[in-house]
Structure formats: structure tokens, C-alpha cells
Design a protein around this motif. Structure first.
Motif, PDB file in Angstrom:
ATOM      1  N   ALA A   1       0.803  -1.218   0.000  1.00  0.00           N
ATOM      2  CA  ALA A   1       0.000   0.000   0.000  1.00  0.00           C
ATOM      3  C   ALA A   1       0.839   1.273   0.000  1.00  0.00           C
ATOM      4  O   ALA A   1       0.511   2.238  -0.712  1.00  0.00           O
ATOM      5  N   ALA A   2       1.914   1.301   0.787  1.00  0.00           N
ATOM      6  CA  ALA A   2       2.655   2.548   0.992  1.00  0.00           C
ATOM      7  C   ALA A   2       3.206   3.148  -0.300  1.00  0.00           C
ATOM      8  O   ALA A   2       3.105   4.374  -0.489  1.00  0.00           O
ATOM      9  N   PRO A   3       3.788   2.364  -1.220  1.00  0.00           N
ATOM     10  CA  PRO A   3       4.321   2.974  -2.440  1.00  0.00           C
ATOM     11  C   PRO A   3       3.249   3.631  -3.305  1.00  0.00           C
ATOM     12  O   PRO A   3       3.561   4.519  -4.115  1.00  0.00           O
TER      13      PRO A   3
ATOM     14  N   PRO B   1       2.381   7.825  -1.410  1.00  0.00           N
ATOM     15  CA  PRO B   1       3.546   8.424  -0.736  1.00  0.00           C
ATOM     16  C   PRO B   1       3.123   9.513   0.253  1.00  0.00           C
ATOM     17  O   PRO B   1       2.132  10.220   0.045  1.00  0.00           O
ATOM     18  N   GLY B   2       3.873   9.600   1.332  1.00  0.00           N
ATOM     19  CA  GLY B   2       3.612  10.620   2.344  1.00  0.00           C
ATOM     20  C   GLY B   2       2.799  10.118   3.523  1.00  0.00           C
ATOM     21  O   GLY B   2       2.718  10.795   4.555  1.00  0.00           O
ATOM     22  N   TRP B   3       2.192   8.938   3.400  1.00  0.00           N
ATOM     23  CA  TRP B   3       1.444   8.351   4.516  1.00  0.00           C
ATOM     24  C   TRP B   3       2.378   7.530   5.394  1.00  0.00           C
ATOM     25  O   TRP B   3       3.372   6.975   4.930  1.00  0.00           O
ATOM     26  N   ILE B   4       2.024   7.457   6.686  1.00  0.00           N
ATOM     27  CA  ILE B   4       2.777   6.602   7.606  1.00  0.00           C
ATOM     28  C   ILE B   4       1.829   5.580   8.228  1.00  0.00           C
ATOM     29  O   ILE B   4       0.625   5.803   8.327  1.00  0.00           O
ATOM     30  N   LEU B   5       2.412   4.465   8.633  1.00  0.00           N
ATOM     31  CA  LEU B   5       1.719   3.455   9.435  1.00  0.00           C
ATOM     32  C   LEU B   5       2.249   3.584  10.854  1.00  0.00           C
ATOM     33  O   LEU B   5       3.448   3.397  11.096  1.00  0.00           O
ATOM     34  N   ARG B   6       1.368   3.917  11.782  1.00  0.00           N
ATOM     35  CA  ARG B   6       1.762   4.086  13.184  1.00  0.00           C
ATOM     36  C   ARG B   6       1.297   2.849  13.946  1.00  0.00           C
ATOM     37  O   ARG B   6       0.096   2.585  14.048  1.00  0.00           O
TER      38      ARG B   6
ATOM     39  N   THR C   1      -3.793 -10.443   2.082  1.00  0.00           N
ATOM     40  CA  THR C   1      -3.054  -9.196   2.303  1.00  0.00           C
ATOM     41  C   THR C   1      -3.202  -8.233   1.128  1.00  0.00           C
ATOM     42  O   THR C   1      -3.260  -7.015   1.320  1.00  0.00           O
ATOM     43  N   SER C   2      -3.285  -8.752  -0.101  1.00  0.00           N
ATOM     44  CA  SER C   2      -3.431  -7.861  -1.257  1.00  0.00           C
ATOM     45  C   SER C   2      -4.776  -7.143  -1.232  1.00  0.00           C
ATOM     46  O   SER C   2      -4.867  -5.951  -1.569  1.00  0.00           O
ATOM     47  N   GLU C   3      -5.819  -7.853  -0.804  1.00  0.00           N
ATOM     48  CA  GLU C   3      -7.134  -7.228  -0.733  1.00  0.00           C
ATOM     49  C   GLU C   3      -7.165  -6.162   0.363  1.00  0.00           C
ATOM     50  O   GLU C   3      -7.730  -5.071   0.163  1.00  0.00           O
ATOM     51  N   LEU C   4      -6.567  -6.453   1.505  1.00  0.00           N
ATOM     52  CA  LEU C   4      -6.526  -5.456   2.569  1.00  0.00           C
ATOM     53  C   LEU C   4      -5.703  -4.245   2.130  1.00  0.00           C
ATOM     54  O   LEU C   4      -6.055  -3.099   2.436  1.00  0.00           O
ATOM     55  N   ALA C   5      -4.625  -4.473   1.383  1.00  0.00           N
ATOM     56  CA  ALA C   5      -3.828  -3.360   0.866  1.00  0.00           C
ATOM     57  C   ALA C   5      -4.657  -2.488  -0.069  1.00  0.00           C
ATOM     58  O   ALA C   5      -4.586  -1.247  -0.011  1.00  0.00           O
ATOM     59  N   ARG C   6      -5.454  -3.105  -0.923  1.00  0.00           N
ATOM     60  CA  ARG C   6      -6.307  -2.332  -1.838  1.00  0.00           C
ATOM     61  C   ARG C   6      -7.320  -1.492  -1.057  1.00  0.00           C
ATOM     62  O   ARG C   6      -7.598  -0.344  -1.404  1.00  0.00           O
ATOM     63  N   HIS C   7      -7.880  -2.060  -0.006  1.00  0.00           N
ATOM     64  CA  HIS C   7      -8.823  -1.307   0.824  1.00  0.00           C
ATOM     65  C   HIS C   7      -8.134  -0.102   1.476  1.00  0.00           C
ATOM     66  O   HIS C   7      -8.710   1.002   1.529  1.00  0.00           O
ATOM     67  N   LEU C   8      -6.928  -0.316   1.987  1.00  0.00           N
ATOM     68  CA  LEU C   8      -6.200   0.799   2.595  1.00  0.00           C
ATOM     69  C   LEU C   8      -5.940   1.900   1.577  1.00  0.00           C
ATOM     70  O   LEU C   8      -6.157   3.090   1.856  1.00  0.00           O
ATOM     71  N   VAL C   9      -5.470   1.513   0.396  1.00  0.00           N
ATOM     72  CA  VAL C   9      -5.176   2.509  -0.642  1.00  0.00           C
ATOM     73  C   VAL C   9      -6.439   3.284  -1.007  1.00  0.00           C
ATOM     74  O   VAL C   9      -6.413   4.512  -1.186  1.00  0.00           O
ATOM     75  N   ARG C  10      -7.552   2.594  -1.096  1.00  0.00           N
ATOM     76  CA  ARG C  10      -8.809   3.258  -1.432  1.00  0.00           C
ATOM     77  C   ARG C  10      -9.157   4.328  -0.393  1.00  0.00           C
ATOM     78  O   ARG C  10      -9.559   5.448  -0.746  1.00  0.00           O
ATOM     79  N   LEU C  11      -9.007   4.010   0.885  1.00  0.00           N
ATOM     80  CA  LEU C  11      -9.314   4.980   1.941  1.00  0.00           C
ATOM     81  C   LEU C  11      -8.272   6.094   2.003  1.00  0.00           C
ATOM     82  O   LEU C  11      -8.623   7.267   2.215  1.00  0.00           O
ATOM     83  N   MET C  12      -7.017   5.744   1.813  1.00  0.00           N
ATOM     84  CA  MET C  12      -5.963   6.754   1.855  1.00  0.00           C
ATOM     85  C   MET C  12      -6.092   7.749   0.704  1.00  0.00           C
ATOM     86  O   MET C  12      -5.812   8.945   0.864  1.00  0.00           O
TER      87      MET C  12
END
Length: 377
Positions: free
Chosen positions: A225-227, A230-235, A328-339
Motif C-alpha cells: 500500500a505505501a508505495p 507516498p507521504g502516509w505513515i503506518l503508526r 493481504t493484497s485485498e486489505l492493501a487495496r482497501h487501505l489505498v482506497r481509503l488513503m
């Protein structure tokens, strides 16, 4: 409303974690409604939680240090087991101490056994005349993957009610031959006056750094998700034995610049207020408080659909996004969508804040009191 003496019997009085936080909240809610509450722990906590200077309930811990596990024959509830008489002095003394507390209880008293390990002591004590409610705070599937499954079947078969967290889990336990099963959700822990502003480019994870919470899976998710944002962090808020290997994994994945190891926090609301998305990557959950807290803060959640409790809380596509368990790929897509979509974050966050009110504390505690009234008949 009948005012009662309510005993919570748990592994520990104040262990930091979801069960400990639930227990403390329920004890306070009952005390506020005029009940006399006592929390009895079997052993001291490994990681204690601060109960405050003057909690509105009494506490008692039976052992100075954690006693060894016990494997003995099943004993009908309400009798002193022969194994207690034949066992060690410490176990005999602990069981008799519990018996003394229960025998001194007034009319209408009830025993709530928060965890099945604690039930081993309650089963050895004299509970005659007192309703006993046993609890499992995890999903049926999570229990089945552990040693607790056999103990639930063994120690909870004679209690007046076994409570789990969802109807779906209750039905699965009934399928195992238990005919005393019901369900009650966890209450909403907090409702902040204002939601998170959702302006910081931060995704937050809150939970112990252990295998069950799946932070290793989360790092794989974040590597995808991070790439793309850019500019987002995971805390990552939490502590645990797996932290060194998780930090190594983070470095190996090249994520050190976008992952912040924030440590354990007692201020969950504050952590959520500094975030725009909550992610949960657990391998198993019961009825996770952090999802309730995030929704109350107006923070949309992206999570693995790892248990009935998760999908009972998050309405997929309406107030959060759920990925297939372990995908994990599906969860990454969900994160990217929200970000990527501020409007989507705001819309889901506001719907979450409204929808989560169905778990309001006053609603849940009334259901508990109705159960106590029913068991007393």
C-alpha cells in the motif's frame, strides 16, 4: 431494578488488554447503577492496567504468582471436588477462599466468570444457590484453534449460561452439544464529543505485537500500500515479544521510513484522533474493542474479516471495508482506497460514528440485568 452483588472472576484483576478493559468497564457500569461489584483474579497480571485511585469496585487476587495449569476430572458445578482435597495446599486454600466469598454473598448475587482458565477455580468452589455465567471473549474458530476449546466444553457445560459475543458463535457452540449458550456484544467503550479530524496522513494499528494480532501480515500489506500513497505513515501502537522480529521484517521490506513504532498506549482515543484510518490485521478476534473505539472516533476501519464479531461491528462498504481473512493484497487495496479518497474517509467515518451507537453502554448493561433477572427465576 434489583440491586445485586456481582462477582467477576477472571484470570487477572487488571491485565492490560481487551478482556481486562471490558471487565473494568462493565464493573464501573454496574457500580454506577447501584450494584456492588467485586473483581476476583486468580493470579497477578503480567502487564498491569491502571484502575485509577479509587475504582468503584473491590478487588481480590487469590495467588501471589501464577499457579501451574491443572488437569483433573470434571466436577459438577457447586461442589468441592475430591481433587481439591487431594491437591496442593495452595489450590485447596484458593478454592476455599472463593467458597467463603461466595457463601457470604447476599440475596440476588451472581457470578460472572470472564475467562475459562478462571473457571477451573470456580468449578472447584462452593457456588450453591448462585447463578454462574461463563464467558468466552473470542470467536468459536479462534477457540477451536487453542487449548481453550476443550476447556470451554468441559468447564462451561454446567453453568447457568455460557455467553459468547455473537449469535453466529452461539450457534456454533450449540452445535457442539452445549444447550446453555447465549450472546451479548461488548459495550462501546467511549464516545468522544468530537470525531477525529481525519487530516493526518496516518494509518494506525493498535494491539499487542503477537502472532494472533497479525502485525507481520500488516507489514506485508503496508509494503503493497505505501508505495501507492507516498507521504502516509503506518503508526503501530503496541508491545510484545514479537517486536524485535517485526522490526527486522520492517527493515527487510524497506519500510523504516514509513512505519512508526509508537509503543504501548493507554490513550486509545488520542491515538485515533491523530489518525485517519484504522487497520486491523488479526488472525483471530472476538468482538474487538478497538474497532468500536475507532468508529466512535469517526475513523473508518479496514480489517480482515476474521470473525463474526468483526463483521457484526463493521458494515462492509458502508462504514468500513473488510478483506477476506488473510488476503493481504485485498486489505492493501482497501487501505489505498481509503488513503486516496478524503471524501470516502469522511463519509465512512461519519456513518461509523452513527452506526456504532447501537452498542451504547446503557443498551448492553440493561441486557445483562435482564439476563440476571431471568436466571434468578
Amino acid at each position: 431494578m434489583t440491586q445485586r452483588e456481582i462477582f467477576f472472576v477472571a484470570n487477572e484483576v487488571n491485565e492490560l488488554g481487551g478482556v481486562g478493559r471490558w471487565q473494568t468497564q462493565m464493573a464501573r457500569l454496574f457500580a454506577e447503577r447501584g450494584h456492588r461489584v467485586r473483581i476476583i483474579g486468580i493470579a497477578p497480571p503480567e502487564v498491569p492496567m491502571d484502575l485509577g485511585a479509587h475504582p468503584p469496585f473491590e478487588t481480590l487476587t487469590l495467588y501471589d504468582r501464577r499457579p501451574p495449569a491443572h488437569r483433573g476430572p470434571h466436577v459438577p458445578l457447586g461442589r468441592i471436588a475430591p481433587v481439591v482435597r487431594a491437591g496442593g495446599a495452595a489450590r485447596r486454600a484458593a478454592a476455599e477462599r472463593l467458597s467463603d466469598v461466595f457463601r457470604a454473598a447476599g440475596p440476588g448475587a451472581v457470578i460472572v466468570v470472564t475467562q475459562v482458565w478462571a473457571m477451573e477455580w470456580v468449578a472447584l468452589a462452593d457456588t450453591a444457590g448462585l447463578p454462574v455465567v461463563g464467558m468466552s471473549h473470542e470467536s468459536f474458530e479462534a477457540s477451536r484453534r487453542s487449548s481453550r476449546f476443550a476447556r470451554v466444553l468441559r468447564y462451561y457445560q454446567d453453568v447457568d449460561r455460557l455467553l459468547v459475543l455473537t449469535q453466529e458463535d452461539a450457534d456454533l457452540w450449540v452445535g457442539q452439544g452445549l444447550n446453555n449458550v447465549g450472546f451479548l456484544p461488548n459495550p462501546l467503550p467511549v464516545m468522544p464529543a468530537a470525531p477525529s479530524p481525519r487530516t493526518e496522513k496516518a494509518v494506525v494499528s493498535i494491539g499487542r505485537l503477537n502472532h494472533e494480532k497479525g502485525v507481520d501480515l500488516l507489514l506485508d500489506v503496508w509494503a503493497e500500500a505505501a508505495p501507492r500513497q507516498p507521504g502516509w505513515i503506518l503508526r503501530v501502537h503496541g508491545a510484545g515479544d514479537h517486536e524485535p522480529e517485526l522490526r527486522r521484517q520492517c527493515t527487510e521490506l524497506g519500510l523504516d521510513d514509513s512505519v512508526e513504532w509508537a509503543g504501548q498506549t493507554d490513550d486509545v482515543t488520542g491515538a485515533l484522533g491523530r489518525s485517519s484510518v484504522l487497520v486491523q490485521s488479526s488472525r483471530g478476534e472476538g468482538f474487538p474493542l478497538v474497532l468500536l473505539e475507532a468508529m466512535a472516533c469517526g475513523v473508518p476501519c479496514a480489517a480482515f474479516d476474521c470473525s463474526p464479531g468483526v463483521r457484526e461491528i463493521v458494515r462492509d462498504g458502508e462504514d468500513g471495508l473488510l478483506a477476506r481473512h488473510g488476503n493481504t493484497s485485498e486489505l492493501a487495496r482497501h487501505l489505498v482506497r481509503l488513503m486516496a479518497d478524503e471524501n470516502l474517509r469522511d463519509a465512512m467515518g461519519e456513518r461509523a460514528r452513527q452506526n456504532v451507537r447501537r452498542f451504547a453502554p446503557e443498551v448492553v448493561v440493561r441486557r445483562w440485568e435482564e439476563l440476571f433477572d431471568f436466571l434468578e427465576r
